[in-house]
Scaffold this motif. Structure first.
Motif, short mmCIF file in Angstrom:
data_model
loop_
_atom_site.label_atom_id
_atom_site.label_comp_id
_atom_site.label_asym_id
_atom_site.label_seq_id
_atom_site.Cartn_x
_atom_site.Cartn_y
_atom_site.Cartn_z
N LEU A 207 -8.01 -0.44 6.48
CA LEU A 207 -7.42 1.06 6.21
C LEU A 207 -6.12 1.25 6.16
CD1 LEU A 207 -9.99 3.31 8.03
CD2 LEU A 207 -10.15 2.67 5.62
N LEU A 208 -5.14 0.46 7.05
CA LEU A 208 -3.74 0.72 7.06
C LEU A 208 -3.26 -0.06 5.81
CD1 LEU A 208 -3.05 -0.14 10.91
CD2 LEU A 208 -2.73 2.16 9.62
N ALA A 209 -3.82 -1.24 5.45
CA ALA A 209 -3.49 -1.79 4.25
C ALA A 209 -3.59 -0.93 3.06
CB ALA A 209 -3.92 -3.10 3.99
N ILE A 210 -4.69 -0.13 2.64
CA ILE A 210 -4.80 0.52 1.75
C ILE A 210 -3.90 1.67 1.73
CG2 ILE A 210 -6.51 2.20 0.64
CD1 ILE A 210 -8.88 0.13 1.76
N LEU A 211 -3.75 2.40 3.11
CA LEU A 211 -2.70 3.11 3.15
C LEU A 211 -1.27 2.96 2.77
CD1 LEU A 211 -1.99 6.34 4.34
CD2 LEU A 211 -1.59 4.91 6.48
N PHE A 212 -1.02 1.73 2.96
CA PHE A 212 0.51 1.27 2.62
C PHE A 212 0.46 1.10 1.07
CE2 PHE A 212 3.28 -2.21 1.37
CZ PHE A 212 4.29 -1.73 1.92
N TYR A 213 -0.81 0.38 0.44
CA TYR A 213 -0.71 0.50 -0.98
C TYR A 213 -0.49 2.03 -1.42
CZ TYR A 213 -1.92 -0.29 -5.76
OH TYR A 213 -1.98 -0.31 -7.06
N PHE A 214 -1.08 2.82 -0.80
CA PHE A 214 -1.19 4.31 -1.44
C PHE A 214 0.26 4.79 -1.29
CE2 PHE A 214 -1.26 8.81 -0.88
CZ PHE A 214 -1.91 9.23 -1.91
N PHE A 215 0.98 4.27 -0.27
CA PHE A 215 2.31 4.58 -0.17
C PHE A 215 3.44 4.09 -1.27
CE2 PHE A 215 6.64 2.97 1.44
CZ PHE A 215 6.94 4.38 1.62
N GLY B 208 4.67 -7.75 6.98
CA GLY B 208 5.36 -8.54 6.04
C GLY B 208 5.59 -7.69 4.69
N ARG B 209 4.46 -6.97 4.59
CA ARG B 209 4.66 -5.98 3.23
C ARG B 209 5.84 -5.15 3.53
NH1 ARG B 209 3.53 -8.79 -0.82
NH2 ARG B 209 3.96 -6.77 -1.95
N ILE B 210 5.88 -4.39 4.79
CA ILE B 210 6.95 -3.55 5.10
C ILE B 210 8.26 -4.33 4.87
CG2 ILE B 210 7.76 -2.01 6.72
CD1 ILE B 210 4.68 -1.50 7.46
#
Length: 133
Positions: A10-18, A86-88
């Protein structure tokens, strides 16, 4: 149950949404009108951050879940959290300049490879173990 892996998903999906919202903000800020995909370097970098994140999601998410199933929820979630970090780092670096995207890319790449290799190794060991029985 895979509560921690679910949370990381869910955090990965939230980051993608961001990242998607960041592209929208960048369009407004730079004046790049829909449907244009280029025109201002700041917009182009924001767009590539979003697209690169999307490109890695089909590598990351199945590997994350298979790792959790075959090895363990907490370890999968920990490595998954490193992938998000890493994505951040990638987002922050690439937002400044394309040349600054490398460290974040390396962090997330290593995390994704660890998840994939771990899942594959555990699966193969189980297959071999089952065939010996």
């Amino acid at each position: 149950m895979y509560h921690l892996t679910g949370l990381v998903t869910l955090l990965a999906i939230l980051f993608y949404f961001f990242t998607a919202m960041n592209v929208s903000r960048s369009r407004t800020k730079t004046g790049v009108k829909v449907p244009a995909m280029s025109g201002h370097p700041d917009f182009e970098r924001a767009f590539r951050i979003q697209m690169n994140t999307l490109e890695w999601m089909p590598i990351f998410l199945p590997a994350l879940w298979l790792f959790a199933i075959y090895i363990g929820d907490a370890i999968a979630a920990g490595i998954g959290a490193v992938w998000i970090a890493g994505r951040i780092v990638y987002f922050i670096g690439y937002s400044k300049a394309a040349a600054k995207r490398g460290p974040g890319f390396m962090i997330q790449g290593i995390a994704a490879i660890a998840l994939w290799a771990g899942a594959l190794g555990a699966l193969v060991l189980r297959l071999v173990g089952d065939s010996v029985k």
